[in-house]
Design an enzyme around this catalytic site. Sequence first.
Site, PDB file in Angstrom:
ATOM      1  N   ASP A 358       0.772  -1.224  -0.053  1.00 24.75           N
ATOM      2  CA  ASP A 358      -0.016   0.001  -0.037  1.00 24.75           C
ATOM      3  C   ASP A 358       0.816   1.108   0.041  1.00 24.75           C
ATOM      4  O   ASP A 358       0.552   2.230  -0.733  1.00 24.75           O
ATOM      5  CB  ASP A 358      -0.795  -0.016   1.244  1.00 24.75           C
ATOM      6  CG  ASP A 358      -1.925  -1.343   1.605  1.00 24.75           C
ATOM      7  OD1 ASP A 358      -1.161  -2.062   1.150  1.00 24.75           O
ATOM      8  OD2 ASP A 358      -2.783  -1.055   1.919  1.00 24.75           O
ATOM      9  N   GLU A 484      -6.289 -10.657  -4.851  1.00 18.89           N
ATOM     10  CA  GLU A 484      -5.979 -11.824  -3.805  1.00 18.89           C
ATOM     11  C   GLU A 484      -7.205 -12.605  -4.033  1.00 18.89           C
ATOM     12  O   GLU A 484      -7.236 -13.538  -3.266  1.00 18.89           O
ATOM     13  CB  GLU A 484      -5.909 -11.399  -2.626  1.00 18.89           C
ATOM     14  CG  GLU A 484      -4.913 -10.250  -2.261  1.00 18.89           C
ATOM     15  CD  GLU A 484      -4.802  -9.807  -0.653  1.00 18.89           C
ATOM     16  OE1 GLU A 484      -5.774  -9.857  -0.039  1.00 18.89           O
ATOM     17  OE2 GLU A 484      -3.781  -9.027  -0.428  1.00 18.89           O
ATOM     18  N   LYS A 594     -10.761  -9.156  -6.893  1.00 19.98           N
ATOM     19  CA  LYS A 594     -10.873  -8.496  -5.610  1.00 19.98           C
ATOM     20  C   LYS A 594     -10.692  -7.158  -6.011  1.00 19.98           C
ATOM     21  O   LYS A 594     -11.202  -6.266  -5.199  1.00 19.98           O
ATOM     22  CB  LYS A 594     -10.040  -9.009  -4.755  1.00 19.98           C
ATOM     23  CG  LYS A 594     -10.127  -8.457  -3.199  1.00 19.98           C
ATOM     24  CD  LYS A 594      -9.370  -9.015  -2.105  1.00 19.98           C
ATOM     25  CE  LYS A 594      -9.714  -8.228  -0.799  1.00 19.98           C
ATOM     26  NZ  LYS A 594      -8.663  -8.906   0.195  1.00 19.98           N
ATOM     27  N   GLN A 595      -9.464  -6.881  -6.999  1.00 20.86           N
ATOM     28  CA  GLN A 595      -9.254  -5.496  -6.954  1.00 20.86           C
ATOM     29  C   GLN A 595      -8.252  -5.568  -8.339  1.00 20.86           C
ATOM     30  O   GLN A 595      -8.143  -6.424  -9.027  1.00 20.86           O
ATOM     31  CB  GLN A 595      -8.036  -5.040  -5.965  1.00 20.86           C
ATOM     32  CG  GLN A 595      -6.929  -5.992  -5.824  1.00 20.86           C
ATOM     33  CD  GLN A 595      -6.228  -6.206  -4.441  1.00 20.86           C
ATOM     34  OE1 GLN A 595      -6.597  -6.962  -3.679  1.00 20.86           O
ATOM     35  NE2 GLN A 595      -5.614  -5.568  -4.221  1.00 20.86           N
TER      36      GLN A 595
HETATM   37  C1  BGC Z   1      -5.857  -5.892  -0.277  1.00 22.99           C
HETATM   38  C2  BGC Z   1      -4.331  -5.916  -0.377  1.00 22.99           C
HETATM   39  C3  BGC Z   1      -3.912  -4.642   0.665  1.00 22.99           C
HETATM   40  C4  BGC Z   1      -4.073  -5.097   2.058  1.00 22.99           C
HETATM   41  C5  BGC Z   1      -3.969  -4.160   3.104  1.00 22.99           C
HETATM   42  C6  BGC Z   1      -6.111  -6.230   1.221  1.00 22.99           C
HETATM   43  O1  BGC Z   1      -7.404  -6.352   1.370  1.00 22.99           O
HETATM   44  O2  BGC Z   1      -6.227  -6.949  -1.172  1.00 22.99           O
HETATM   45  O3  BGC Z   1      -3.940  -5.360  -1.740  1.00 22.99           O
HETATM   46  O4  BGC Z   1      -2.556  -4.618   0.633  1.00 22.99           O
HETATM   47  O5  BGC Z   1      -5.703  -5.204   1.954  1.00 22.99           O
HETATM   48  O6  BGC Z   1      -4.603  -2.856   2.514  1.00 22.99           O
END
Ligand code: BGC
Length: 766
Positions: A358, A484, A594-595
Amino acid sequence: MDKYTLCAEDFSLDNQELLLGETLFHNANGYLGVRGCFEEGYPQGFSQVRGTYINGFYDFAYMGQAEKLHGLVEEKQTILNVADTQTITLKLEGETFSMFEGTVMKSRRVLDMRKGITLREIWWESPGGRQVRIKITRMASFVDTSLFLVRYELEPLNFDGTAELSSVHKGDVKNFFDPNDPRVAGEEIQHILIGETWEDGGASYILSNTSKSGKTVCSAVKNAAEEPEQVEAHGLSLEKGLARETFRVKLVRGKCFRLLKYTVLCDSCHFADPAGQAKEKLEALTAQPAKALYEGQERYLDAFWDTCEIDVNGDGELNRALTYNVYQLLQSVTKDRYGNIAAKGLSGEGYEGHYFWDTEMYILPFFTLTNREIARNLIGYRYQILENARENARQMGHKQGALYPWRTIMGSECSGYFPSGTAAYHISGDVAYSVVAYYLASGDLEFMEQCGAEIVVETARLWMDLGCWYQGKFHINEVTGPDEYTCMVNNNYYTNALAKYNLIWAAKLYGRLKEAGKADGLAERTGLTDGEAEAFVKTAEAVFLPYDEELGINPQDDSFLQKKLWDVSAIPEEDKPLLLHHHPLELYRYQVCKQADTVLAHFILEGEEALETIRKSYAYYEKVTTHDSSLSSCIFSLMAARLGMVEKAYGYFGDSAKMDLYNAHKNTKDGIHTANMGGSYMGIVYGFGGLRIREQGLSLRPCLPKQWEGYHFRFLYEDSVIEVRISRETCAVTLLRGTEKEIVIYDRPYVLRDRIEIPMEQGAGE
Ligand code: BGC
């Protein structure tokens, strides 16, 4: 109300709302953070996360693996709740103040982002009919980050009498836990062990040790009445881990009484002598008028807002949300190299205070563009843990290179679930990318010489060891990309593209240092040779980047397109987020993200693909992405802006900018989402502003959503400060300080000497 003020009038006393308020109104300064609980507490049965945290102050916790496969992580680090110094209780002629009894006639909570304070003001009538106004101001000082200051102001409105104020300093505290939520600690552990409790010069001191990590923290508290003549009696009582100072105060109708409560925290990660230095600091701080402390805070923030001015014109609420996000980045980020920025900043215990990618991909851009010193600290932290990253790589069987831990505080891996933890090798590429981004924006070759280049070389070596050659191409197998919901795959596009960039830049930085006669240190520390640098380049050229001819997109990885599609548009509300309702393996077998993953790669490494591929990929991934991660909507916003889909960009941007203020992910009670906050800044600067700082130089491609009248922002580039002002008609770029710069706007080159003003182009990016 201006954009720097967040105010909740007659706020709700519902428990969930209170938990949310604890996060939203927390005070932090990058070193310490205090959740915004009520000083007097809540009624029995209410839950609260009454936390005070220090960035980078941690303990170890055992994290058993049911099946002990070789090399699995069994110990994690966790940020600690260090002491409770929030508590102040009040009795009016024997009647205890509580917002849950008597009548709250009026109340408000305010965050003032120019003054750097929060306040809670309550007009209350006791069950016996005594009316009082209570105003509590809190400040986590940016000037001396060990200081947390509370001013408790009391004004009797309809009576004369006595009040009893009791100020508590409690060292015996625990962390919050919830066995049912994978995003917070799962079990109760006594991390803090009380050492000594003592009084010195009217102040109370508690020295505590951590149970396993061998760290110490000293909390020091001093209470001082601003109108001492009203104090009839006071006394400090001490027991192990607990100090209580009580003031009996004479109240006169319409006259204010104020109590100042100074807390100083010093821990052994940052201070050689926590107790001695806490005492020195406390004495120095209490020796000056409180007014000076408040003024110092304001001056600090004046300078802060001046350099990172960002504003959206025509949408007050959104503008406030954006300002709030930027302020939270400042509250959360370390001001030295001993810490970093946790996923939840210092606002809560979600993700246990761990640092993730992050920082590099979502938060560092803000600091690289606005505060070089903080940016260097964040990179400096990664340099400090480079040795851990080397060890981590060996642990994973690599003969060379550095593998940064997916989540950590002090450098070693903390993720117990390796498929979406350790396997997220892209973290090493992210760290390298952020070093290069800093270099491109600052031109700071000296910093590269000191530490930046070494990080990039060591991460490049990791890819060399990890990848394998097959049919003339370099493949990277069994890794997890940003998404993820898709784990342990071959040739994740994002990871491969980043590895390629990492390899190229390792060679480039080496070359630039050599040219400047500054490569000796790097060569000595790493043993890097011309031959190895050439091998980096050769390998980079051969890195396999998945491409699907038929769809004209970059598949997320080798097997992504073979999987069944998950109908994201049909996910019922109660099934969100998917991670809380489905076994990981089920998710891994579907095309569901997820992202942002490939879409993020297309942003950071735009030059790698044709715009058409980027466009088609965006459309494809948008259909299969749930945005269950808070790191997603901002990226979809800024790429939509790049592709000319301004309305779409606007929609995603709103989701990102307002995420915490509207509790959109329903977990802000566990802490703010700092990555997303950095992402919403990127949404304006990189998204609508279309700013890019690449090797080729500086460029802009601004667009404006129809809902706004305009926006503007400032940023640092090399030795200059540049301001961009966008209105419906024009794009104005001003050189506020520094030397002239070449800049490309809408693909046309200009030289920025003083000011450039050109007409806005419709449909930029299309
Ligand atoms: C995300 C990750 C992130 C982490 C901490 C997770 O839900 O998928 O990409 O680094 O949260 O924010």
